[in-house]
Enzyme design. Sequence first.
Site, short mmCIF file in Angstrom:
data_model
loop_
_atom_site.label_atom_id
_atom_site.label_comp_id
_atom_site.label_asym_id
_atom_site.label_seq_id
_atom_site.Cartn_x
_atom_site.Cartn_y
_atom_site.Cartn_z
N ALA A 349 123.01 71.99 103.55
CA ALA A 349 121.98 72.81 102.89
C ALA A 349 121.56 72.18 101.56
O ALA A 349 122.40 71.74 100.78
CB ALA A 349 122.51 74.22 102.66
N HIS A 378 121.72 81.01 96.93
CA HIS A 378 122.06 79.85 96.11
C HIS A 378 120.94 78.81 96.13
O HIS A 378 120.49 78.34 95.08
CB HIS A 378 123.36 79.22 96.62
CG HIS A 378 123.69 77.91 95.99
ND1 HIS A 378 124.53 77.80 94.90
CD2 HIS A 378 123.28 76.65 96.25
CE1 HIS A 378 124.62 76.53 94.54
NE2 HIS A 378 123.87 75.81 95.35
N HIS A 382 117.92 77.17 93.10
CA HIS A 382 117.43 75.85 92.73
C HIS A 382 115.90 75.83 92.70
O HIS A 382 115.29 75.34 91.76
CB HIS A 382 117.91 74.80 93.73
CG HIS A 382 119.38 74.52 93.68
ND1 HIS A 382 120.03 74.16 92.52
CD2 HIS A 382 120.32 74.52 94.66
CE1 HIS A 382 121.31 73.95 92.80
NE2 HIS A 382 121.52 74.16 94.08
N TYR A 516 129.70 71.12 90.30
CA TYR A 516 130.11 72.32 91.03
C TYR A 516 131.24 73.04 90.31
O TYR A 516 131.26 74.27 90.24
CB TYR A 516 130.49 71.96 92.46
CG TYR A 516 129.37 71.33 93.24
CD1 TYR A 516 128.27 72.07 93.64
CD2 TYR A 516 129.40 69.98 93.55
CE1 TYR A 516 127.23 71.50 94.34
CE2 TYR A 516 128.36 69.39 94.25
CZ TYR A 516 127.28 70.15 94.64
OH TYR A 516 126.23 69.57 95.32
#
Length: 607
Positions: A349, A378, A382, A516
């Site tokens: 993804a 999520h 972005h 992350y």
Amino acid sequence: MRQILLGGVAAVGLLLAGCNGGSGTTSAAAKTDATTFLASAEKELSEFSDYAARVQWVNANFITDDTDWLAARASSEGTLLSVRLANATKQYEGASLTPDQQRKMQILRAGIVMPAPSSGTPEEQKAIADELSKITTDLQSAYGKGKFTIDGKELNLEQLSEIISSSRDPKKLQQAWEGWQTIAVPMKADYARMVEIGNQGAKELGFSDIADMWLANYDMPSKDMEATVERLWSQVQPLYNDLHCYTRAKLNAKYGDAVQPKTGPIRADLLGNMWAQQWNGIYDIVAPPASNPGYDLNKVLVQKNYDPIKMVKTGEAFFTSLGLAPLPETFWQRSLITRPRDREVVCHASAWDLDNLDDLRIKMCTQVNAEDFSTVHHELGHNFYQRAYNKQDFLFKNGANDGFHEAIGDFVALSITPEYLKQLGLISTSPPASADLGLLMDRALEKIAFLPFGLKVDKWRWQVFRGEVKPEQYNQAWVDLGKQYQGIIPPGERPADAFDPGAKFHIPGNTPYLRYFLSFILQFQFQKAACEQAGWTGPLHRCSIYNNKEVGAKFAKMLEMGASKPWPEALEAFTGTREIDGSALVAYFAPLQAWMKEQNAGQTCGW
């Protein structure tokens, strides 16, 4: 964890590097020259970005020898462009520049992933840039094409991952886990050569190695950033240790001493995830008693006739509820939302910004389940971030730091609470407070379990880049770090030719991973600040900012800053503090940690 193709320089793999030296010019003319230089550089980068992003998109969505060739060529051209611009910045060393000019020069110097050397003739420079680009393209394609055959059936990553998350047969789990690792064995030699080339490029451009270059992107000296990371880990490590101890005991009760001993590390294939980075797949094994929330989101989504498009539409509606504008129509026309049946694609993804303006897209092989419901929120984080800063100058079209870009969507996904699901009509009643331990456990298996893995990936690469770990030691170093930080080991002895790091996308994909770890700290800081702004007085884990336009307005201001200011300023704009801190995460899980300590009484914790 998902790959993102960021806007600006990083979007097209423009491998920008730094350099030392220069003329020490301090005249007013230097400012004028710097203005001209930066304007020209940003124009050139922007135009190249439009082209290269589309090449990368086509390659990721149609993996063939031809698209691999196109992607490698575009990457090589980008490398040559970036090195040329990086070298050009040295004439402004010591010049009296404006803060914005200084920041742009630093982005050109340090906005780097894998630099090609800049020495030699133009022909030699092109040859080594071409070699580097072919290696990086081949590594990604090898991962995207990875398959392993079980019982005569060729299985891809999603199918093997399904075995890992759903099977409770240790033999099947080990077979699927070890099978996926085999796809990385052919990558090892190319990876070692890539490191050799990249380190040469980094040294020529004034860095000690690639690790130093990557760490130079956080508005502080590399050593200070490493110290910050260790400080954050020390804050959250006790919480992870409690989760590890509790989970190990449950796995021992499930499988027995022969499969999972009561003491020592945990077997990697027993944790419900191919990389043991998130453990939600074994919630049924570790769920606290009497904490059933009364619904299973996996089943509810199917019962309510959700399909991949509706999943994404729901994610978009969260952001518009905060006052942000809807995604452009082209998003729906051009995104890849389900796995095509007729070709090879990189299914990992990711969120894309192809023109640094409005051509926003996602690429994911969406499945109707709770994990992808969160993933959609999520990834769209972005995209909404990308659009928020699209009025910035080209070199500022990026996150405040890469951890910010990852944290935005995850922060929004923290609002996937029972109250939010109730507002969507997915459930009719919110579960009682007695279910909170279950809700927190499920989230801890996602968030807390990930933290040491988030450190391991780049700590391994830092050791490799610094020459502390040689190619023949690659796999053992990976296993050792997994044991040291995660308390996790492979299910069996690893072959001599194993290259397990390559079986994690971000290694062959060359995506720095510290982002992350940072994002998992930042998202809880954002959550705490947002809930305070909303006047929420209940438990932090029950707070949802859905439909709160006041919070949304302040949130948007932080997003619009992009990379135009040092990240502590962006953090302060939304949270009121300039220091990244793990205390909000610890506070979020405090009720669960207290309960786990009670359950762990009498256990020999640690490994």
